[in-house]
Scaffold this motif. Structure first.
Motif, PDB file in Angstrom:
ATOM      1  N   VAL A 101     -26.629  -3.843  44.633  1.00 20.11           N
ATOM      2  CA  VAL A 101     -25.299  -4.358  44.300  1.00 20.11           C
ATOM      3  C   VAL A 101     -24.250  -3.268  44.476  1.00 20.11           C
ATOM      4  CG1 VAL A 101     -23.836  -5.225  42.439  1.00 20.11           C
ATOM      5  CG2 VAL A 101     -26.148  -6.134  42.728  1.00 20.11           C
ATOM      6  N   ALA A 102     -23.304  -3.496  45.341  1.00 19.96           N
ATOM      7  CA  ALA A 102     -22.109  -2.647  45.495  1.00 19.96           C
ATOM      8  C   ALA A 102     -22.433  -1.156  45.504  1.00 19.96           C
ATOM      9  CB  ALA A 102     -21.106  -3.004  44.406  1.00 19.96           C
ATOM     10  N   ASP A 103     -21.854  -0.407  44.556  1.00 18.82           N
ATOM     11  CA  ASP A 103     -22.016   1.046  44.511  1.00 18.82           C
ATOM     12  C   ASP A 103     -22.269   1.478  43.065  1.00 18.82           C
ATOM     13  OD1 ASP A 103     -19.489   1.119  43.155  1.00 18.82           O
ATOM     14  OD2 ASP A 103     -18.474   1.098  45.080  1.00 18.82           O
ATOM     15  N   PRO A 104     -22.595   2.761  42.832  1.00 14.71           N
ATOM     16  CA  PRO A 104     -22.913   3.188  41.461  1.00 14.71           C
ATOM     17  C   PRO A 104     -21.816   2.913  40.445  1.00 14.71           C
ATOM     18  CG  PRO A 104     -23.670   4.834  43.022  1.00 14.71           C
ATOM     19  CD  PRO A 104     -22.882   3.824  43.817  1.00 14.71           C
ATOM     20  N   ALA A 105     -20.552   3.056  40.847  1.00 10.85           N
ATOM     21  CA  ALA A 105     -19.463   2.811  39.900  1.00 10.85           C
ATOM     22  C   ALA A 105     -19.462   1.362  39.428  1.00 10.85           C
ATOM     23  CB  ALA A 105     -18.124   3.162  40.543  1.00 10.85           C
ATOM     24  N   VAL A 106     -19.645   0.437  40.361  1.00 16.46           N
ATOM     25  CA  VAL A 106     -19.685  -0.980  40.010  1.00 16.46           C
ATOM     26  C   VAL A 106     -20.922  -1.284  39.172  1.00 16.46           C
ATOM     27  CG1 VAL A 106     -19.964  -3.309  40.947  1.00 16.46           C
ATOM     28  CG2 VAL A 106     -18.304  -1.750  41.970  1.00 16.46           C
ATOM     29  N   ARG A 107     -22.056  -0.683  39.527  1.00 16.57           N
ATOM     30  CA  ARG A 107     -23.284  -0.963  38.789  1.00 16.57           C
ATOM     31  C   ARG A 107     -23.229  -0.439  37.362  1.00 16.57           C
ATOM     32  NH1 ARG A 107     -25.514   0.204  44.016  1.00 16.57           N
ATOM     33  NH2 ARG A 107     -26.105   2.336  43.427  1.00 16.57           N
ATOM     34  N   HIS A 108     -22.441   0.569  37.099  1.00 16.88           N
ATOM     35  CA  HIS A 108     -22.306   1.084  35.735  1.00 16.88           C
ATOM     36  C   HIS A 108     -21.376   0.219  34.883  1.00 16.88           C
ATOM     37  CE1 HIS A 108     -24.385   4.763  36.950  1.00 16.88           C
ATOM     38  NE2 HIS A 108     -24.440   5.068  35.671  1.00 16.88           N
ATOM     39  N   ARG A 109     -20.501  -0.556  35.516  1.00 19.98           N
ATOM     40  CA  ARG A 109     -19.563  -1.389  34.754  1.00 19.98           C
ATOM     41  C   ARG A 109     -19.895  -2.874  34.833  1.00 19.98           C
ATOM     42  NH1 ARG A 109     -16.685  -0.060  30.807  1.00 19.98           N
ATOM     43  NH2 ARG A 109     -15.241  -1.748  31.323  1.00 19.98           N
ATOM     44  N   GLY A 110     -20.336  -3.330  35.983  1.00 19.74           N
ATOM     45  CA  GLY A 110     -20.635  -4.742  36.155  1.00 19.74           C
ATOM     46  C   GLY A 110     -21.827  -5.178  35.320  1.00 19.74           C
ATOM     47  N   THR A 111     -21.864  -6.457  34.958  1.00 20.32           N
ATOM     48  CA  THR A 111     -22.909  -6.962  34.077  1.00 20.32           C
ATOM     49  C   THR A 111     -23.681  -8.102  34.746  1.00 20.32           C
ATOM     50  OG1 THR A 111     -21.470  -8.617  33.034  1.00 20.32           O
ATOM     51  CG2 THR A 111     -21.504  -6.399  32.059  1.00 20.32           C
ATOM     52  N   LEU A 112     -24.915  -8.292  34.313  1.00 21.90           N
ATOM     53  CA  LEU A 112     -25.730  -9.384  34.829  1.00 21.90           C
ATOM     54  C   LEU A 112     -25.079 -10.726  34.537  1.00 21.90           C
ATOM     55  CD1 LEU A 112     -28.301 -10.616  36.033  1.00 21.90           C
ATOM     56  CD2 LEU A 112     -29.365 -10.374  33.773  1.00 21.90           C
ATOM     57  N   GLY A 113     -24.679 -10.944  33.291  1.00 18.40           N
ATOM     58  CA  GLY A 113     -24.068 -12.214  32.931  1.00 18.40           C
ATOM     59  C   GLY A 113     -22.759 -12.464  33.660  1.00 18.40           C
ATOM     60  N   GLY A 114     -21.964 -11.421  33.814  1.00 14.54           N
ATOM     61  CA  GLY A 114     -20.700 -11.572  34.526  1.00 14.54           C
ATOM     62  C   GLY A 114     -20.912 -11.970  35.973  1.00 14.54           C
ATOM     63  N   SER A 115     -21.905 -11.360  36.615  1.00 13.81           N
ATOM     64  CA  SER A 115     -22.197 -11.688  38.000  1.00 13.81           C
ATOM     65  C   SER A 115     -22.636 -13.132  38.150  1.00 13.81           C
ATOM     66  CB  SER A 115     -23.284 -10.750  38.538  1.00 13.81           C
ATOM     67  OG  SER A 115     -23.617 -11.062  39.869  1.00 13.81           O
ATOM     68  N   ALA A 189     -21.540  -0.859  54.366  1.00 13.87           N
ATOM     69  CA  ALA A 189     -22.045  -0.581  53.022  1.00 13.87           C
ATOM     70  C   ALA A 189     -21.081  -1.129  51.983  1.00 13.87           C
ATOM     71  CB  ALA A 189     -22.229   0.920  52.836  1.00 13.87           C
ATOM     72  N   GLN A 190     -21.654  -1.700  50.918  1.00 15.02           N
ATOM     73  CA  GLN A 190     -20.932  -2.209  49.755  1.00 15.02           C
ATOM     74  C   GLN A 190     -20.230  -3.545  50.006  1.00 15.02           C
ATOM     75  OE1 GLN A 190     -18.328   0.891  48.312  1.00 15.02           O
ATOM     76  NE2 GLN A 190     -19.906   2.452  48.561  1.00 15.02           N
ATOM     77  N   ALA A 191     -20.292  -4.072  51.239  1.00 15.32           N
ATOM     78  CA  ALA A 191     -19.677  -5.368  51.517  1.00 15.32           C
ATOM     79  C   ALA A 191     -20.559  -6.489  50.986  1.00 15.32           C
ATOM     80  CB  ALA A 191     -19.453  -5.537  53.013  1.00 15.32           C
ATOM     81  N   TRP A 192     -19.946  -7.665  50.791  1.00 13.93           N
ATOM     82  CA  TRP A 192     -20.722  -8.835  50.414  1.00 13.93           C
ATOM     83  C   TRP A 192     -21.728  -9.149  51.509  1.00 13.93           C
ATOM     84  CZ3 TRP A 192     -20.439 -10.084  45.569  1.00 13.93           C
ATOM     85  CH2 TRP A 192     -19.239  -9.926  44.871  1.00 13.93           C
ATOM     86  N   ALA A 193     -22.885  -9.658  51.114  1.00 13.58           N
ATOM     87  CA  ALA A 193     -23.905 -10.025  52.093  1.00 13.58           C
ATOM     88  C   ALA A 193     -23.444 -11.229  52.907  1.00 13.58           C
ATOM     89  CB  ALA A 193     -25.215 -10.345  51.380  1.00 13.58           C
ATOM     90  N   ILE A 194     -23.611 -11.152  54.229  1.00 13.11           N
ATOM     91  CA  ILE A 194     -23.376 -12.325  55.063  1.00 13.11           C
ATOM     92  C   ILE A 194     -24.449 -13.365  54.756  1.00 13.11           C
ATOM     93  CG2 ILE A 194     -23.287 -13.159  57.444  1.00 13.11           C
ATOM     94  CD1 ILE A 194     -22.090 -10.489  58.229  1.00 13.11           C
ATOM     95  N   VAL A 195     -25.682 -12.903  54.567  1.00  9.75           N
ATOM     96  CA  VAL A 195     -26.780 -13.723  54.056  1.00  9.75           C
ATOM     97  C   VAL A 195     -27.686 -12.820  53.230  1.00  9.75           C
ATOM     98  CG1 VAL A 195     -28.851 -15.085  54.615  1.00  9.75           C
ATOM     99  CG2 VAL A 195     -26.761 -15.411  55.942  1.00  9.75           C
ATOM    100  N   GLY A 196     -28.174 -13.321  52.114  1.00 11.31           N
ATOM    101  CA  GLY A 196     -29.138 -12.589  51.301  1.00 11.31           C
ATOM    102  C   GLY A 196     -30.358 -13.451  51.047  1.00 11.31           C
ATOM    103  N   VAL A 197     -31.540 -12.824  50.984  1.00 10.55           N
ATOM    104  CA  VAL A 197     -32.789 -13.553  50.755  1.00 10.55           C
ATOM    105  C   VAL A 197     -33.578 -12.849  49.655  1.00 10.55           C
ATOM    106  CG1 VAL A 197     -35.002 -14.286  51.718  1.00 10.55           C
ATOM    107  CG2 VAL A 197     -32.919 -14.428  53.106  1.00 10.55           C
TER     108      VAL A 197
END
Length: 284
Positions: A101-115, A189-197
């Motif tokens: 997910v994104a980068d370390p800064a986002v991973r330290h602030r972003g939450t599972l529930g929020g996502s 890097a850090q962009a949204w996935a065009i497709v994820g599996v």
């Protein structure tokens, strides 16, 4: 850009947060880690009259076991999910996908529930929640209710949560002994996935006995590749997996946008499903 004006409250309990949401009705937004909401505010794509900041509610954090189920508080950050030994032991697919997910800064602030509550079909974790058969627990004025992941995501950026409800925890069946891998394609890097599996497979005697494939950005919600899942049962070698993965895009409705055409996304779904399953079983 400067966001529109709004009122702000920071409740210290779930009950206090629910009262604030009930009073504001449709005009409130929940602020958790803020990694998805704040950009929308700055781009003036969201116009809440009230922000309910749940970031200081301790009951919404942490990971615990409940029998054969792993329970993760909605406010648990991506960084905490990645490092938690219970998650790594019993829900390895979630840990592996969250690391991307994104980068370390986002991973330290972003939450599972929020996502998950953000319900972006291009996000990494909604597809993972589908593959893991997650259940999402919402608290509201009438108490708590449990929503299966397959029913939680309803449209682009829309979920089954009512305006006066708060996502409080995520429940995951333990997947000890399952093979897993998360594969995605993005241009930079850090962009949204065009497709994820998100691939999760259980083998018996060298053959795949059960498969769950979650697809991201292949429709207005995350999807399960059910045709490919059925075709993978009994697969033993790379040729079997490749044939099954050829059905990964069946039943999907990928979007046309500046990143990719529907046809290209369908191609990516097939290719990435093959890669994800082969990597999961050690044949990639």
């Amino acid at each position: 850009m400067i966001p529109p004006a709004f009122e702000y409250t920071r409740p210290e309990s779930v009950d206090e947060a629910l009262r604030a949401l009930a009073e504001a009705g449709d005009e409130a937004k929940v602020l958790a880690g803020g990694q998805s909401l704040l950009p929308l505010l700055r781009m003036r794509l969201a116009f809440p009259e009230l922000l309910v900041d749940v970031g200081r509610i301790p009951q919404l954090r942490g990971v615990r076991e409940d029998g054969d189920t792993l329970v993760i508080g909605a406010l648990t950050t991506h960084h905490e999910v990645i490092r938690d030994p219970l998650v790594r032991r019993h829900a390895g697919l979630l840990a592996a996908a969250t690391e991307t997910v994104a980068d370390p800064a986002v991973r330290h602030r972003g939450t599972l529930g929020g996502s998950l509550a953000h319900a972006d079909p291009a996000g990494d974790l909604p597809a993972v929640a589908l593959a893991l058969d997650a259940e999402l627990v919402a608290a509201g004025p009438g108490g708590r209710r449990t929503i299966p992941a397959r029913d939680f995501f309803t449209d682009y950026f829309q979920s089954a949560l009512a305006p006066d409800e708060l996502l409080v925890e995520v429940r995951l069946p333990k997947t000890d002994g399952w093979d897993f891998h998360y594969e995605k394609f993005h241009r930079v890097a850090q962009a949204w996935a065009i497709v994820g599996v998100a691939a999760l497979v259980r083998r018996d005697g060298g053959r795949i006995a059960e498969a769950r494939i979650g697809l991201g950005n292949m429709g207005s919600t995350p999807l399960r590749a059910t045709a490919a899942e059925r075709a993978l049962i009994g697969a033993e070698d790379p040729q079997d997996v490749a044939r099954a993965a050829g059905q990964a895009a069946e039943g999907t409705r990928p979007a046309q946008d500046v990143s990719a055409s529907p046809e290209y996304r369908a191609h990516l779904a097939r290719v990435l499903t093959r890669r994800a399953v082969l990597t999961a079983i050690g044949a990639g």
